[in-house]
Design a protein around this motif. Structure first.
Motif, PDB file in Angstrom:
ATOM      1  N   ALA A   1      26.485 -46.944   7.548  1.00 47.91           N
ATOM      2  CA  ALA A   1      25.871 -46.860   6.222  1.00 47.91           C
ATOM      3  C   ALA A   1      24.651 -47.767   6.088  1.00 47.91           C
ATOM      4  O   ALA A   1      23.999 -47.765   5.046  1.00 47.91           O
ATOM      5  N   ASN A   2      24.339 -48.561   7.134  1.00 48.40           N
ATOM      6  CA  ASN A   2      23.272 -49.564   7.046  1.00 48.40           C
ATOM      7  C   ASN A   2      23.449 -50.432   5.811  1.00 48.40           C
ATOM      8  O   ASN A   2      22.528 -50.636   5.025  1.00 48.40           O
ATOM      9  N   ARG A   3      24.673 -50.948   5.647  1.00 48.08           N
ATOM     10  CA  ARG A   3      25.002 -51.643   4.412  1.00 48.08           C
ATOM     11  C   ARG A   3      25.752 -52.944   4.685  1.00 48.08           C
ATOM     12  O   ARG A   3      26.673 -52.986   5.481  1.00 48.08           O
ATOM     13  N   MET A   4      25.326 -53.989   3.963  1.00 44.96           N
ATOM     14  CA  MET A   4      26.084 -55.228   3.913  1.00 44.96           C
ATOM     15  C   MET A   4      26.972 -55.124   2.684  1.00 44.96           C
ATOM     16  O   MET A   4      26.490 -54.921   1.571  1.00 44.96           O
ATOM     17  N   SER A   5      28.246 -55.254   2.899  1.00 49.94           N
ATOM     18  CA  SER A   5      29.216 -55.161   1.814  1.00 49.94           C
ATOM     19  C   SER A   5      29.816 -56.538   1.577  1.00 49.94           C
ATOM     20  O   SER A   5      30.235 -57.208   2.523  1.00 49.94           O
TER      21      SER A   5
END
Length: 175
Positions: free
Chosen positions: A75-79
């Protein structure tokens, strides 16, 4: 976390670039996250490299919170998640949901969330980067912003739980 260990200095934590096969390449987003924590919180966090996750315990003015940062590659995401901030008493869950909504309206990043099944109050925050590049300044802003938001609004939740204050009164007590 399934496998946690203390962070050790390694090539994966190089701030901006890493050398592979003799050429410089951009550091991976997770390497940027690790580098930020090594620089700012050395020895005070747990790393699960396999899950691309970091766990950091933060002592705020109104409580101690666990911040979990995870890089989600697809997701190319920092959660970011701050779980288990508190357990909301059953009779206060609806007013706490109203208070959460009122607070979320004010927040620039992140949201408070209430699980009605067990009363868990948590905070979530995400940063999606379209090109897959993540910098340490972004990591700092989102991690610090999440913990500051939780600690700043905790007194309003406490006032709601332990007094007869309405959600509006609880929120107003912060001003």
């Amino acid at each position: 976390m399934t496998r946690t260990q203390h962070v050790r200095r390694s090539q994966t934590a190089t701030p901006d670039t890493i050398a592979r096969n003799g050429t410089e390449q951009d550091a991976s987003p997770f390497a940027q996250i690790v580098a930020y924590f090594e620089r700012e919180h050395k020895g005070r966090f747990l790393l699960d490299a396999e899950q691309q996750m970091i766990q950091w315990v933060v002592a705020g003015g109104y409580g101690t919170y666990t911040l979990i940062v995870r890089w989600e590659e697809q997701a190319n995401r920092m959660s970011i998640r701050v779980p288990g901030i508190t357990t909301v008493p059953k009779d206060k869950q609806v007013p706490a949901a109203v208070l959460s909504t009122m607070i979320n309206w004010k927040l620039a990043i992140g949201t408070f969330q209430l699980d009605f099944s067990d009363g868990e109050l948590a905070f979530r925050n995400n940063l999606t980067v379209s090109d897959g590049k993540l910098g340490q300044k972004q990591v700092k802003v989102y991690c610090t912003g999440s913990t500051v938001a939780v600690d700043h609004f905790m007194p309003a939740f406490q006032r709601l739980f332990w007094t007869d204050a309405s959600p509006e009164e609880a929120l107003a007590s912060l001003e």
